[in-house]
Design a protein around this motif. Structure first.
Motif, PDB file in Angstrom:
ATOM      1  N   HIS A   9       0.791  -1.231   0.000  1.00 56.58           N
ATOM      2  CA  HIS A   9       0.000   0.000   0.000  1.00 56.58           C
ATOM      3  C   HIS A   9       0.824   1.283   0.000  1.00 56.58           C
ATOM      4  O   HIS A   9       0.265   2.366  -0.122  1.00 56.58           O
ATOM      5  N   LEU A  10       2.127   1.183   0.200  1.00 57.76           N
ATOM      6  CA  LEU A  10       2.958   2.383   0.194  1.00 57.76           C
ATOM      7  C   LEU A  10       4.062   2.260  -0.854  1.00 57.76           C
ATOM      8  O   LEU A  10       4.523   1.148  -1.140  1.00 57.76           O
ATOM      9  N   PRO A  11       4.505   3.372  -1.424  1.00 63.15           N
ATOM     10  CA  PRO A  11       5.564   3.322  -2.445  1.00 63.15           C
ATOM     11  C   PRO A  11       6.946   3.162  -1.821  1.00 63.15           C
ATOM     12  O   PRO A  11       7.863   3.939  -2.074  1.00 63.15           O
ATOM     13  N   VAL A  12       7.092   2.160  -0.941  1.00 63.41           N
ATOM     14  CA  VAL A  12       8.373   1.854  -0.312  1.00 63.41           C
ATOM     15  C   VAL A  12       8.771   0.451  -0.761  1.00 63.41           C
ATOM     16  O   VAL A  12       7.976  -0.495  -0.644  1.00 63.41           O
ATOM     17  N   PRO A  13       9.979   0.266  -1.279  1.00 66.58           N
ATOM     18  CA  PRO A  13      10.392  -1.059  -1.749  1.00 66.58           C
ATOM     19  C   PRO A  13      10.277  -2.110  -0.654  1.00 66.58           C
ATOM     20  O   PRO A  13      10.556  -1.843   0.525  1.00 66.58           O
ATOM     21  N   LEU A  14       9.882  -3.303  -1.042  1.00 65.66           N
ATOM     22  CA  LEU A  14       9.739  -4.404  -0.090  1.00 65.66           C
ATOM     23  C   LEU A  14      11.050  -4.677   0.622  1.00 65.66           C
ATOM     24  O   LEU A  14      11.075  -4.978   1.821  1.00 65.66           O
ATOM     25  N   SER A  15      12.181  -4.528  -0.094  1.00 68.98           N
ATOM     26  CA  SER A  15      13.486  -4.810   0.519  1.00 68.98           C
ATOM     27  C   SER A  15      13.773  -3.855   1.673  1.00 68.98           C
ATOM     28  O   SER A  15      14.359  -4.253   2.686  1.00 68.98           O
ATOM     29  N   VAL A  16      13.359  -2.584   1.535  1.00 68.19           N
ATOM     30  CA  VAL A  16      13.581  -1.603   2.604  1.00 68.19           C
ATOM     31  C   VAL A  16      12.749  -1.968   3.828  1.00 68.19           C
ATOM     32  O   VAL A  16      13.229  -1.923   4.971  1.00 68.19           O
ATOM     33  N   ILE A  17      11.491  -2.353   3.598  1.00 71.78           N
ATOM     34  CA  ILE A  17      10.612  -2.707   4.718  1.00 71.78           C
ATOM     35  C   ILE A  17      11.085  -3.987   5.390  1.00 71.78           C
ATOM     36  O   ILE A  17      11.084  -4.096   6.625  1.00 71.78           O
ATOM     37  N   ILE A  18      11.534  -4.985   4.597  1.00 75.35           N
ATOM     38  CA  ILE A  18      12.024  -6.251   5.179  1.00 75.35           C
ATOM     39  C   ILE A  18      13.256  -5.992   6.031  1.00 75.35           C
ATOM     40  O   ILE A  18      13.398  -6.527   7.145  1.00 75.35           O
ATOM     41  N   ALA A  19      14.171  -5.125   5.532  1.00 75.41           N
ATOM     42  CA  ALA A  19      15.381  -4.812   6.294  1.00 75.41           C
ATOM     43  C   ALA A  19      15.023  -4.126   7.610  1.00 75.41           C
ATOM     44  O   ALA A  19      15.618  -4.415   8.665  1.00 75.41           O
ATOM     45  N   ALA A  20      14.050  -3.235   7.581  1.00 74.24           N
ATOM     46  CA  ALA A  20      13.622  -2.549   8.793  1.00 74.24           C
ATOM     47  C   ALA A  20      12.964  -3.521   9.760  1.00 74.24           C
ATOM     48  O   ALA A  20      13.225  -3.491  10.977  1.00 74.24           O
ATOM     49  N   ALA A  21      12.095  -4.384   9.238  1.00 75.83           N
ATOM     50  CA  ALA A  21      11.417  -5.359  10.091  1.00 75.83           C
ATOM     51  C   ALA A  21      12.421  -6.315  10.729  1.00 75.83           C
ATOM     52  O   ALA A  21      12.323  -6.643  11.926  1.00 75.83           O
ATOM     53  N   ARG A  22      13.423  -6.760   9.939  1.00 78.57           N
ATOM     54  CA  ARG A  22      14.441  -7.671  10.473  1.00 78.57           C
ATOM     55  C   ARG A  22      15.212  -6.999  11.604  1.00 78.57           C
ATOM     56  O   ARG A  22      15.497  -7.604  12.630  1.00 78.57           O
ATOM     57  N   GLN A  23      15.546  -5.708  11.430  1.00 77.62           N
ATOM     58  CA  GLN A  23      16.315  -5.019  12.464  1.00 77.62           C
ATOM     59  C   GLN A  23      15.503  -4.852  13.742  1.00 77.62           C
ATOM     60  O   GLN A  23      16.052  -4.939  14.839  1.00 77.62           O
ATOM     61  N   THR A  24      14.186  -4.617  13.622  1.00 76.73           N
ATOM     62  CA  THR A  24      13.376  -4.498  14.844  1.00 76.73           C
ATOM     63  C   THR A  24      13.388  -5.806  15.633  1.00 76.73           C
ATOM     64  O   THR A  24      13.392  -5.784  16.870  1.00 76.73           O
ATOM     65  N   GLU A  25      13.411  -6.939  14.908  1.00 79.57           N
ATOM     66  CA  GLU A  25      13.435  -8.229  15.604  1.00 79.57           C
ATOM     67  C   GLU A  25      14.820  -8.524  16.164  1.00 79.57           C
ATOM     68  O   GLU A  25      14.953  -9.011  17.290  1.00 79.57           O
ATOM     69  N   GLU A  26      15.874  -8.210  15.370  1.00 80.77           N
ATOM     70  CA  GLU A  26      17.239  -8.471  15.840  1.00 80.77           C
ATOM     71  C   GLU A  26      17.567  -7.647  17.074  1.00 80.77           C
ATOM     72  O   GLU A  26      18.274  -8.109  17.971  1.00 80.77           O
ATOM     73  N   ARG A  27      17.085  -6.389  17.134  1.00 83.57           N
ATOM     74  CA  ARG A  27      17.362  -5.523  18.284  1.00 83.57           C
ATOM     75  C   ARG A  27      16.337  -5.728  19.413  1.00 83.57           C
ATOM     76  O   ARG A  27      16.348  -4.985  20.392  1.00 83.57           O
ATOM     77  N   ARG A  28      15.462  -6.704  19.251  1.00 81.35           N
ATOM     78  CA  ARG A  28      14.436  -7.032  20.246  1.00 81.35           C
ATOM     79  C   ARG A  28      13.514  -5.836  20.515  1.00 81.35           C
ATOM     80  O   ARG A  28      13.068  -5.606  21.632  1.00 81.35           O
ATOM     81  N   LEU A  29      13.261  -5.083  19.468  1.00 74.49           N
ATOM     82  CA  LEU A  29      12.317  -3.968  19.573  1.00 74.49           C
ATOM     83  C   LEU A  29      10.898  -4.417  19.260  1.00 74.49           C
ATOM     84  O   LEU A  29       9.937  -3.744  19.638  1.00 74.49           O
ATOM     85  N   ALA A  30      10.767  -5.525  18.535  1.00 71.12           N
ATOM     86  CA  ALA A  30       9.446  -6.023  18.147  1.00 71.12           C
ATOM     87  C   ALA A  30       9.492  -7.532  18.049  1.00 71.12           C
ATOM     88  O   ALA A  30      10.556  -8.140  17.851  1.00 71.12           O
ATOM     89  N   VAL A  31       8.330  -8.125  18.217  1.00 68.75           N
ATOM     90  CA  VAL A  31       8.193  -9.576  18.039  1.00 68.75           C
ATOM     91  C   VAL A  31       7.085  -9.826  17.030  1.00 68.75           C
ATOM     92  O   VAL A  31       6.166  -9.016  16.879  1.00 68.75           O
ATOM     93  N   ARG A  32       7.210 -10.932  16.332  1.00 62.90           N
ATOM     94  CA  ARG A  32       6.228 -11.257  15.303  1.00 62.90           C
ATOM     95  C   ARG A  32       5.099 -12.079  15.910  1.00 62.90           C
ATOM     96  O   ARG A  32       5.316 -13.012  16.675  1.00 62.90           O
ATOM     97  N   ASN A  33       3.896 -11.710  15.532  1.00 66.93           N
ATOM     98  CA  ASN A  33       2.707 -12.450  15.947  1.00 66.93           C
ATOM     99  C   ASN A  33       1.867 -12.653  14.692  1.00 66.93           C
ATOM    100  O   ASN A  33       1.144 -11.756  14.264  1.00 66.93           O
ATOM    101  N   GLY A  34       1.996 -13.847  14.108  1.00 64.74           N
ATOM    102  CA  GLY A  34       1.344 -14.075  12.823  1.00 64.74           C
ATOM    103  C   GLY A  34       2.041 -13.254  11.747  1.00 64.74           C
ATOM    104  O   GLY A  34       3.262 -13.295  11.601  1.00 64.74           O
ATOM    105  N   LEU A  35       1.277 -12.439  11.007  1.00 60.95           N
ATOM    106  CA  LEU A  35       1.845 -11.602   9.950  1.00 60.95           C
ATOM    107  C   LEU A  35       2.296 -10.242  10.468  1.00 60.95           C
ATOM    108  O   LEU A  35       2.987  -9.503   9.762  1.00 60.95           O
ATOM    109  N   GLY A  36       1.889  -9.919  11.704  1.00 63.46           N
ATOM    110  CA  GLY A  36       2.155  -8.579  12.214  1.00 63.46           C
ATOM    111  C   GLY A  36       3.301  -8.524  13.201  1.00 63.46           C
ATOM    112  O   GLY A  36       3.695  -9.530  13.802  1.00 63.46           O
ATOM    113  N   LEU A  37       3.852  -7.304  13.334  1.00 63.66           N
ATOM    114  CA  LEU A  37       4.898  -7.032  14.309  1.00 63.66           C
ATOM    115  C   LEU A  37       4.319  -6.194  15.442  1.00 63.66           C
ATOM    116  O   LEU A  37       3.540  -5.260  15.208  1.00 63.66           O
TER     117      LEU A  37
END
Length: 683
Positions: A585-613
């Motif tokens: 839904h946003l004009p942001v490349p999937l690779s940028v969002i995946i890299a951001a999502a991965r970093q939130t999990e690696e830094r223990r800032l977020a946890v995944r619950n199903g499809l959501g963080l």
């Protein structure tokens, strides 16, 4: 003229803003188009109008009546709109403007036309003020600058198209269509506004300074009457002129007495204790004086002396308009980015003075290239100083006076425009009688042609014998161009005063105003809150395109990707995010969002619950610090306005903009909203 002395502090009631916002804004643009176009479309039709209705000496009042009425009505429209609802007032302004337009088109003599132009001006003042204010009701602060920029674009377009359309209508239909063209456009705007515009109700009460408004309008009218009638209709020492001058002085004293006691004065006298405001007001007066005086009489020079058609006279005026728009835009942007501004009023008044001297050199033998060059130089000078004067006034006053200071500067520019047209007209009429008398006095003239008839109607030149026409044309040329020479000392005064301006450090929140705010005949009416809201929205948009989240992350002291900070703040606002949905839904490349999502999990800032963080406790702490850093960044832009005693509405605005920077949770593909622009910045 002036805006509310107190910023609007009431929030709108919880009422859904119905209707299609874009359609509503389109109708508002049509309303603004009516008022903006009417200020430029008339100029190229004026020579034909005064020839047909008679009375070249009254030409100036066709313009002045509109200017004075719209300037005087501006503060009333703004405050009454706050008090009784802007939609109803905007519709009333359209109706008033259309009635005035229809009557102007049907006018049978100059007194009628002048009276109907004043009526039209009353409506035009409302169109200007309320259309801009309603945008603030329809869109959030984060987006306000972008939409209000559209109104500046309307002014830019009408500056170019107005003289051309005025010439086309005059040449191929009738000068009356210069006014009739408003009717279909206005009816469409009125219908759309009635059908789709729904504005949140507000409860902003004002103590309206009716007496102050009446007195300042009366003072201006008396002085303009003295300037336009003295030495022409009545002798300078006549009882009528002396009486008008004395009446103006008495009314001015009464105005000062009233403003000292007014709860919400139309022009707070304390502003004149600020040297920058006082000097800028005088320079603004001079800019309006020179600009509208020239714009009113140059088409007469082109059509009568050069013999070009009304349409082509509009084309010939384009170099001046392009010079004005070019230097106006560039100077405002340069000042906003560098913080240095003093060179522009100095250079602008100097180039304007040079432009007036060049215009004085024009005659019946001047080539198109020479005229275009001189017109361009003159426009360049005006543009260099127009944007900057509003900007430096805003920079010089306290937050509580920001709105009234802005409107005060534009008021003096509008009054200067009225004086310019009136005084140019007086000089022109006096010089024309002398020049025609010297050229044709004692010479046998054809039946029905006399010096007086030629002075009232330049079409009589065609009835002269070929041997006398050059002398008559030279008389017209000299009379018009001498006007510019008389304006040179006034422009030089502006140049001298510009050197006394103190170049204070520019607040980060002071940005280049829209073109609609700098046009000579457009007084502005906004609260301090509205001005800051516009400025911060412009800055927020600019910063959003320039790694705003990198700066926020750095300020918060974290080593995160900008996209990670953005993602964390979205989770703070909405509870959860789905990376795949964001990429869809946003004009942001999937690779940028995946890299951001991965970093939130690696830094223990977020946890995944199903499809959501979802944020962890540590993530919530980081989000709080990032949000605080973002709020601090916005507050920092306000400079000393963000002091210990900062008003609650400023605090509320910063918090609101802070929230809006996270974007919407319902953005669609190719969306152009805040989230989309921030998304583009992350790439």
């Amino acid at each position: 003229m002036a805006v509310e002395a107190r910023a609007r502090t009431q929030e709108p009631h919880d009422e859904h803003v119905g209707g299609n916002v874009l359609v509503s804004i389109g109708a508002l643009l049509l309303g603004m188009l009516l008022a903006a176009l009417d200020q430029t479309i008339v100029s190229t039709a004026l020579p034909t109008i005064v020839s047909e209705l008679g009375g070249m000496e009254h030409l100036s009042w066709v313009v002045t009546a509109y200017l004075l009425a719209s300037t005087a009505a501006t503060p009333l429209w703004g405050k009454l709109g706050d008090q009784y609802g802007r939609k109803k007032l905007f519709q009333a302004a359209i109706v008033l403007f259309l009635v005035g337009s229809a009557l102007c088109g049907a006018a049978q003599n100059m007194p009628q036309l002048i009276a109907f132009r004043a009526l039209q001006g009353l409506g035009g003042g409302g169109l200007m003020v309320l259309s801009m204010a309603i945008v603030g009701d329809l869109v959030p602060p984060r987006e306000r600058g972008r939409y209000q920029g559209l109104f500046g674009a309307v002014f830019g377009a009408t500056s170019v198209l107005g003289p051309l359309l005025g010439g086309l209508f005059t040449e191929h239909l009738s000068w009356r269509w210069v006014f009739y063209v408003n009717l279909p456009v206005g009816v469409v705007a009125l219908a759309v506004i009635a059908a789709v515009l729904h504005i949140p109700s507000r409860a902003a009460r004002h103590v309206i300074d009716y007496l102050g408004t009446f007195l300042i309008a009366s003072v201006a009218t008396c002085l303009v009457l003295v300037a336009s009638l003295g030495g022409t209709t009545w002798a300078w020492g006549s009882p009528q002129i002396v009486g008008l001058a004395v009446l103006g002085a008495v009314l001015a004293v009464a105005f000062v007495a009233v403003e000292r006691r007014a709860a919400e004065p139309v022009l707070p006298l304390k502003l004149f204790a600020v040297r920058t405001f006082t000097l800028s007001a005088v320079i603004s007066f001079i800019v309006g004086f020179a600009m509208f005086g020239a714009m009113t009489y140059l088409p007469t020079f082109l059509q009568v002396v050069q013999g070009v058609s009304p349409t082509m006279s509009g084309v010939y005026m384009l170099p001046m308009v392009f010079g004005l728009l070019l230097s106006s835009t560039l100077s405002g942007q340069i000042v906003s980015r560098t913080g240095r501004w003093k060179v522009f009023p100095i250079a602008g008044t100097a180039v304007t003075t040079l432009g007036l001297l060049l215009l004085h050199r024009l005659d019946e033998n001047s080539s198109t290239a020479v005229m275009s060059t001189y017109f361009f130089v003159f426009g360049l000078g005006l543009g260099l100083v127009m944007q900057v004067l509003v900007l430096i006034v805003q920079n010089a006053v306290s937050y509580e006076d920001l709105g009234v200071a802005t409107s005060g500067a534009t008021f003096f520019r509008s009054i200067g425009a009225s004086f310019g047209v009136a005084i140019f007209g007086t000089i022109f009429a006096g010089r024309l009688g002398d020049e025609l008398g010297a050229a044709l006095g004692g010479v046998p003239l054809p039946p029905g042609v006399s010096v007086d008839s030629l002075q009232a109607d330049p079409r009589g030149i065609a009835a002269l014998p070929p041997s006398l026409r050059p002398d008559a044309l030279h008389a017209y040329a000299a009379s018009i161009t001498d006007v510019f020479l008389y304006a040179v000392p006034v422009a030089l005064l502006g140049f001298v005063l510009a050197w006394f301006l103190k170049e204070d450090k520019l607040r980060a929140s002071v940005t280049a105003p829209d073109l609609s705010e700098t046009y000579a005949s457009n007084p502005v009416e906004r609260s301090s809150y509205d001005e800051v809201c516009r400025a911060l929205s412009v800055l927020g948009s600019r910063e959003g395109r320039r790694e705003i989240y990198r700066r926020i992350t750095e300020r918060a002291g974290y080593d995160l990707l900008p996209a990670t900070s953005w993602l964390v703040l979205r989770m703070k606002k909405y509870g959860t995010v789905e990376p795949a949905r964001l990429a869809e839904h946003l004009p942001v490349p999937l690779s940028v969002i995946i890299a951001a999502a991965r970093q939130t999990e690696e830094r223990r800032l977020a946890v995944r619950n199903g499809l959501g963080l979802h944020l962890t406790d540590q993530g919530r702490q980081v989000a709080e610090r990032l949000a605080q850093a973002r709020e601090e960044s916005l507050a920092e832009l306000l400079g000393d306005w963000w002091g210990p005693d900062r008003p609650t509405d400023l605090v509320r605005l910063v918090k609101l903009l802070n929230e809006e920077l996270s974007g919407s949770d319902r953005e669609e593909p190719h969306d152009t909203g805040p989230g989309a622009r921030i998304g583009r910045a992350l790439t």
